[in-house]
Design a protein around this motif. Sequence first.
Motif, PDB file in Angstrom:
ATOM      1  N   ILE A  41       0.812  -1.217   0.000  1.00 46.22           N
ATOM      2  CA  ILE A  41       0.000   0.000   0.000  1.00 46.22           C
ATOM      3  C   ILE A  41       0.849   1.273   0.000  1.00 46.22           C
ATOM      4  O   ILE A  41       0.510   2.263  -0.633  1.00 46.22           O
ATOM      5  CB  ILE A  41      -0.988   0.005   1.203  1.00 46.22           C
ATOM      6  CG1 ILE A  41      -1.959   1.186   1.089  1.00 46.22           C
ATOM      7  CG2 ILE A  41      -0.233   0.021   2.524  1.00 46.22           C
ATOM      8  CD1 ILE A  41      -2.862   1.134  -0.113  1.00 46.22           C
ATOM      9  N   GLY A  42       1.986   1.225   0.698  1.00 45.64           N
ATOM     10  CA  GLY A  42       2.857   2.399   0.740  1.00 45.64           C
ATOM     11  C   GLY A  42       3.390   2.767  -0.630  1.00 45.64           C
ATOM     12  O   GLY A  42       3.383   3.948  -1.014  1.00 45.64           O
ATOM     13  N   TRP A  43       3.845   1.767  -1.375  1.00 44.97           N
ATOM     14  CA  TRP A  43       4.359   2.033  -2.713  1.00 44.97           C
ATOM     15  C   TRP A  43       3.240   2.403  -3.682  1.00 44.97           C
ATOM     16  O   TRP A  43       3.426   3.239  -4.574  1.00 44.97           O
ATOM     17  CB  TRP A  43       5.131   0.821  -3.234  1.00 44.97           C
ATOM     18  CG  TRP A  43       6.504   0.717  -2.652  1.00 44.97           C
ATOM     19  CD1 TRP A  43       6.975  -0.223  -1.787  1.00 44.97           C
ATOM     20  CD2 TRP A  43       7.591   1.619  -2.889  1.00 44.97           C
ATOM     21  NE1 TRP A  43       8.286   0.032  -1.464  1.00 44.97           N
ATOM     22  CE2 TRP A  43       8.698   1.152  -2.134  1.00 44.97           C
ATOM     23  CE3 TRP A  43       7.744   2.781  -3.669  1.00 44.97           C
ATOM     24  CZ2 TRP A  43       9.922   1.807  -2.126  1.00 44.97           C
ATOM     25  CZ3 TRP A  43       8.971   3.429  -3.663  1.00 44.97           C
ATOM     26  CH2 TRP A  43      10.041   2.945  -2.906  1.00 44.97           C
ATOM     27  N   ALA A  44       2.064   1.800  -3.522  1.00 45.90           N
ATOM     28  CA  ALA A  44       0.929   2.160  -4.369  1.00 45.90           C
ATOM     29  C   ALA A  44       0.575   3.645  -4.194  1.00 45.90           C
ATOM     30  O   ALA A  44       0.355   4.368  -5.178  1.00 45.90           O
ATOM     31  CB  ALA A  44      -0.273   1.283  -4.035  1.00 45.90           C
ATOM     32  N   LEU A  45       0.563   4.115  -2.946  1.00 48.34           N
ATOM     33  CA  LEU A  45       0.281   5.527  -2.679  1.00 48.34           C
ATOM     34  C   LEU A  45       1.384   6.428  -3.207  1.00 48.34           C
ATOM     35  O   LEU A  45       1.117   7.513  -3.742  1.00 48.34           O
ATOM     36  CB  LEU A  45       0.103   5.746  -1.171  1.00 48.34           C
ATOM     37  CG  LEU A  45      -1.191   5.211  -0.556  1.00 48.34           C
ATOM     38  CD1 LEU A  45      -1.151   5.349   0.962  1.00 48.34           C
ATOM     39  CD2 LEU A  45      -2.403   5.957  -1.124  1.00 48.34           C
ATOM     40  N   PHE A  46       2.636   5.991  -3.068  1.00 50.24           N
ATOM     41  CA  PHE A  46       3.767   6.786  -3.548  1.00 50.24           C
ATOM     42  C   PHE A  46       3.648   7.070  -5.034  1.00 50.24           C
ATOM     43  O   PHE A  46       3.818   8.211  -5.484  1.00 50.24           O
ATOM     44  CB  PHE A  46       5.075   6.047  -3.255  1.00 50.24           C
ATOM     45  CG  PHE A  46       6.282   6.686  -3.876  1.00 50.24           C
ATOM     46  CD1 PHE A  46       6.893   7.773  -3.274  1.00 50.24           C
ATOM     47  CD2 PHE A  46       6.813   6.200  -5.080  1.00 50.24           C
ATOM     48  CE1 PHE A  46       8.007   8.375  -3.854  1.00 50.24           C
ATOM     49  CE2 PHE A  46       7.925   6.790  -5.661  1.00 50.24           C
ATOM     50  CZ  PHE A  46       8.528   7.882  -5.042  1.00 50.24           C
ATOM     51  N   TRP A  47       3.330   6.048  -5.829  1.00 51.15           N
ATOM     52  CA  TRP A  47       3.242   6.241  -7.278  1.00 51.15           C
ATOM     53  C   TRP A  47       2.006   7.036  -7.666  1.00 51.15           C
ATOM     54  O   TRP A  47       2.032   7.781  -8.664  1.00 51.15           O
ATOM     55  CB  TRP A  47       3.281   4.893  -7.987  1.00 51.15           C
ATOM     56  CG  TRP A  47       4.613   4.219  -7.836  1.00 51.15           C
ATOM     57  CD1 TRP A  47       4.908   3.100  -7.111  1.00 51.15           C
ATOM     58  CD2 TRP A  47       5.856   4.659  -8.406  1.00 51.15           C
ATOM     59  NE1 TRP A  47       6.246   2.815  -7.193  1.00 51.15           N
ATOM     60  CE2 TRP A  47       6.853   3.753  -7.978  1.00 51.15           C
ATOM     61  CE3 TRP A  47       6.216   5.730  -9.236  1.00 51.15           C
ATOM     62  CZ2 TRP A  47       8.186   3.883  -8.362  1.00 51.15           C
ATOM     63  CZ3 TRP A  47       7.544   5.861  -9.611  1.00 51.15           C
ATOM     64  CH2 TRP A  47       8.514   4.944  -9.174  1.00 51.15           C
ATOM     65  N   TRP A  48       0.923   6.917  -6.888  1.00 53.41           N
ATOM     66  CA  TRP A  48      -0.247   7.765  -7.118  1.00 53.41           C
ATOM     67  C   TRP A  48       0.130   9.245  -6.937  1.00 53.41           C
ATOM     68  O   TRP A  48      -0.208  10.092  -7.771  1.00 53.41           O
ATOM     69  CB  TRP A  48      -1.378   7.409  -6.155  1.00 53.41           C
ATOM     70  CG  TRP A  48      -2.411   6.483  -6.714  1.00 53.41           C
ATOM     71  CD1 TRP A  48      -2.621   5.176  -6.400  1.00 53.41           C
ATOM     72  CD2 TRP A  48      -3.404   6.812  -7.698  1.00 53.41           C
ATOM     73  NE1 TRP A  48      -3.663   4.659  -7.117  1.00 53.41           N
ATOM     74  CE2 TRP A  48      -4.175   5.638  -7.924  1.00 53.41           C
ATOM     75  CE3 TRP A  48      -3.708   7.968  -8.410  1.00 53.41           C
ATOM     76  CZ2 TRP A  48      -5.223   5.615  -8.832  1.00 53.41           C
ATOM     77  CZ3 TRP A  48      -4.773   7.937  -9.325  1.00 53.41           C
ATOM     78  CH2 TRP A  48      -5.517   6.771  -9.523  1.00 53.41           C
ATOM     79  N   ILE A  49       0.824   9.545  -5.848  1.00 53.72           N
ATOM     80  CA  ILE A  49       1.215  10.929  -5.553  1.00 53.72           C
ATOM     81  C   ILE A  49       2.160  11.466  -6.626  1.00 53.72           C
ATOM     82  O   ILE A  49       2.077  12.628  -7.030  1.00 53.72           O
ATOM     83  CB  ILE A  49       1.867  11.007  -4.154  1.00 53.72           C
ATOM     84  CG1 ILE A  49       0.825  10.697  -3.075  1.00 53.72           C
ATOM     85  CG2 ILE A  49       2.492  12.378  -3.920  1.00 53.72           C
ATOM     86  CD1 ILE A  49       1.410  10.514  -1.689  1.00 53.72           C
TER      87      ILE A  49
END
Length: 256
Positions: A41-49
């Motif tokens: 989830i952390g990496w998924a959010l990072f790439w969204w941002i």
Amino acid sequence: MLKRSKGIGLALLTAAFTLYFLAASPQEAYAMHIMEGFLPIGWALFWWILFLPFFALGVCSVTRLTREAPELKLMLGLAGAFTFVLSALKLPSVTGSSSHPTGTGLGAVMLGPLPMSVIGSIVLLFQAVLLAHGGITTLGANAFSMAVAGPFAGYAAYRLLMKTARKEWVAVFTAAAIADMTTYLVTSVQLSLAFPSVHGGIWASFLKFGGIFAVTQVPLAVSEGLLTVLLWKWLKAYSPNELSVLRRGMKEAEPS
């Protein structure tokens, strides 16, 4: 008559390449670059941002383009359709991912890289929702690799070769191939960051993912480059006015 025959020949060749992709790609593949829920989830959010600012700039670019030249909406639709069709043709690759042509090089050459951040992300969203390829949580990562990194790299290659080699077909071919390969280099980075190797860490993981992708992606990139050149020549033969408007608008948008 000669011009008409040439145009028919280009159309037939384009259709042949499209049929090749359809025949060579298996129908069952439940991934669009990185499948739903595969990234932490952390990496998924990072790439969204990281992706969202490019999407916002892309919306502004598309809005300006359609406001100043409404007749170019068909070209936007063509870029979207080309991207959708090619990126829907998949070959199973790294666990949780897949290989396929991207189709973003043509749009980057015609429209510039920023509009492709919108077009590419819409394509990815449709495929995630309608075809179960990819997902919502990984949409930011997939969009950054295919709709941002690929088009920017392809457009940069196109501009560089137009200034040096000055052979347009070479520039278009290279742009499409570079956009394709860059997408998978970035995908390899995304996977290696999320899943570093126990022995060797991120670099070893990147070499593993990139090496597996290269087996299928290199020939796909070459094939996509050839298909894009054929379509580009067809557009020059039958839509020269629209291409002229696009080029003029892109020159006006360049910093002086």
